[in-house]
Design a protein around this motif. Structure first.
Motif, PDB file in Angstrom:
ATOM      1  N   PRO A 161       0.826  -1.210   0.000  1.00  0.00           N
ATOM      2  CA  PRO A 161       0.000   0.000   0.000  1.00  0.00           C
ATOM      3  C   PRO A 161       0.859   1.259   0.000  1.00  0.00           C
ATOM      4  O   PRO A 161       1.852   1.340   0.706  1.00  0.00           O
ATOM      5  CB  PRO A 161      -0.793  -0.118   1.308  1.00  0.00           C
ATOM      6  N   GLY A 163      -0.736   4.496   0.087  1.00  0.00           N
ATOM      7  CA  GLY A 163      -1.554   5.618   0.536  1.00  0.00           C
ATOM      8  C   GLY A 163      -2.817   5.763  -0.293  1.00  0.00           C
ATOM      9  O   GLY A 163      -2.863   5.356  -1.459  1.00  0.00           O
ATOM     10  N   GLY A 164      -3.827   6.328   0.327  1.00  0.00           N
ATOM     11  CA  GLY A 164      -5.076   6.558  -0.390  1.00  0.00           C
ATOM     12  C   GLY A 164      -5.803   5.283  -0.777  1.00  0.00           C
ATOM     13  O   GLY A 164      -6.594   5.272  -1.729  1.00  0.00           O
ATOM     14  N   GLY A 165      -5.507   4.198  -0.046  1.00  0.00           N
ATOM     15  CA  GLY A 165      -6.160   2.939  -0.364  1.00  0.00           C
ATOM     16  C   GLY A 165      -5.676   2.304  -1.647  1.00  0.00           C
ATOM     17  O   GLY A 165      -6.335   1.411  -2.198  1.00  0.00           O
ATOM     18  N   LYS A 166      -4.529   2.740  -2.136  1.00  0.00           N
ATOM     19  CA  LYS A 166      -3.989   2.231  -3.395  1.00  0.00           C
ATOM     20  C   LYS A 166      -2.763   1.356  -3.163  1.00  0.00           C
ATOM     21  O   LYS A 166      -2.028   1.532  -2.193  1.00  0.00           O
ATOM     22  CB  LYS A 166      -3.618   3.385  -4.326  1.00  0.00           C
ATOM     23  N   ILE A 202      -5.440  -2.876   3.341  1.00  0.00           N
ATOM     24  CA  ILE A 202      -6.429  -2.280   2.435  1.00  0.00           C
ATOM     25  C   ILE A 202      -7.241  -3.375   1.738  1.00  0.00           C
ATOM     26  O   ILE A 202      -7.788  -3.160   0.653  1.00  0.00           O
ATOM     27  CB  ILE A 202      -5.766  -1.346   1.408  1.00  0.00           C
TER      28      ILE A 202
END
Length: 292
Positions: A161, A163-166, A202
């Motif tokens: 991951p 950040g931002g769920g990506k 995530i």
């Protein structure tokens, strides 16, 4: 011949080529420490980022104290723009501490061939066999030429991951294998068990053992670390809050005839990671004994 048979034949050819190419990276080198039965015949060292708060010489001393004979260095300890004279001095210092440079990274690569070539020239001077990498998708034509010229393999490093769920752009073994299908067998991966475990944060479940099997002969390196997703921190192997199946990982590496490097990396307790690194080394050796 049918298209199916042609595709299967190509896959088998690439697999055989990758095995041959990977084995050739060690030809002519004396890795007495790599054959140390206490490490199960694996080439095991430190990812020097573990000791990022320390100077290069301090990092070498701590690596020696942990009983690790190899190192994958990162740019903070040895800048890629180092002069040949400085690199020669660094190699001498490594020899004094009984540490062999085996890999370097993680480094970015682009379609700019001349920039890429400078990193391979640096790698050749340092004497490494692998560059762990985060390459742009349009860099592979350049890298195909350079791995063939220098016989230094590229080991793509997924970063979990970001950040931002990506997920990182090289998110999984399946994605990487798809990208590499028409490229040099000297381009593969340096999977990171810690980042694979972190992916669950995530909702992406990536089993390190299965990911190794998917990469097969294109496993060139491995960042071996465990992670506690609840506290979001690395933990030593065998810690009750960790999840890494070290025995399963080592068995999978043997199954795919792995001949690359294992870097013990520990990103927690950055001001004093030595005790936890030593725990990791001890657990690794105990696991080797248990699985034979």
């Amino acid at each position: 011949m049918s298209l199916i048979h042609t595709a299967v034949g190509r896959r088998e050819f690439l697999r055989a080529s990758a095995l041959t190419a990977g084995a050739a990276l060690f030809a002519g080198r004396s890795h007495a420490a790599a054959a140390d039965e206490s490490f199960g015949g694996f080439t095991v060292g430190i990812q020097s980022y573990t000791f990022r708060k320390f100077t290069l010489e301090q990092a070498l001393k701590k690596t020696q104290e942990a009983g690790l004979p190899f190192a994958e260095f990162y740019n903070g300890h040895i800048p890629v723009n180092s002069s040949p004279e400085k690199i020669a001095g660094i190699k001498k210092l490594c020899t004094e501490y009984g540490i062999t440079p085996i890999a370097f990274g993680v480094e970015h690569f682009s379609k700019k061939h001349d920039d890429n070539k400078k990193k391979f020239e640096f790698g050749a001077l340092l004497g490494i066999k692998y560059l762990s990498a985060d390459p742009d998708p349009d860099s592979f034509d350049s890298l195909d030429k350079l791995v063939d010229e220098y016989k230094i393999a590229i080991a793509i490093h997924p970063h979990g991951p970001v950040g931002g769920g990506k997920m990182h752009r090289w998110s999984s073994a399946e994605f990487i294998m798809k990208a590499l299908k028409d490229h040099s067998p000297l381009i593969g991966t340096c999977l990171d068990t810690g980042h694979l475990i972190r992916s669950a944060q995530i909702g992406v479940n990536l089993d390190p053992v299965q990911q190794i099997k998917v990469m097969g002969a294109r496993n060139f390196g491995l960042h071996l670390k465990d992670h506690d997703n609840k506290r979001k921190t690395d933990v030593p192997y065998g810690d009750p809050t960790g999840v890494l199946d070290v025995a399963g990982v080592l068995k999978a590496l043997k199954e795919v005839k792995f001949g690359g490097y294992i870097s013990i990396e520990y990103e927690a307790n950055e001001s004093n990671p030595s005790d936890d690194v030593k725990k990791c080394v001890a657990y690794f050796k105990d696991t080797v004994k248990k699985i034979g």
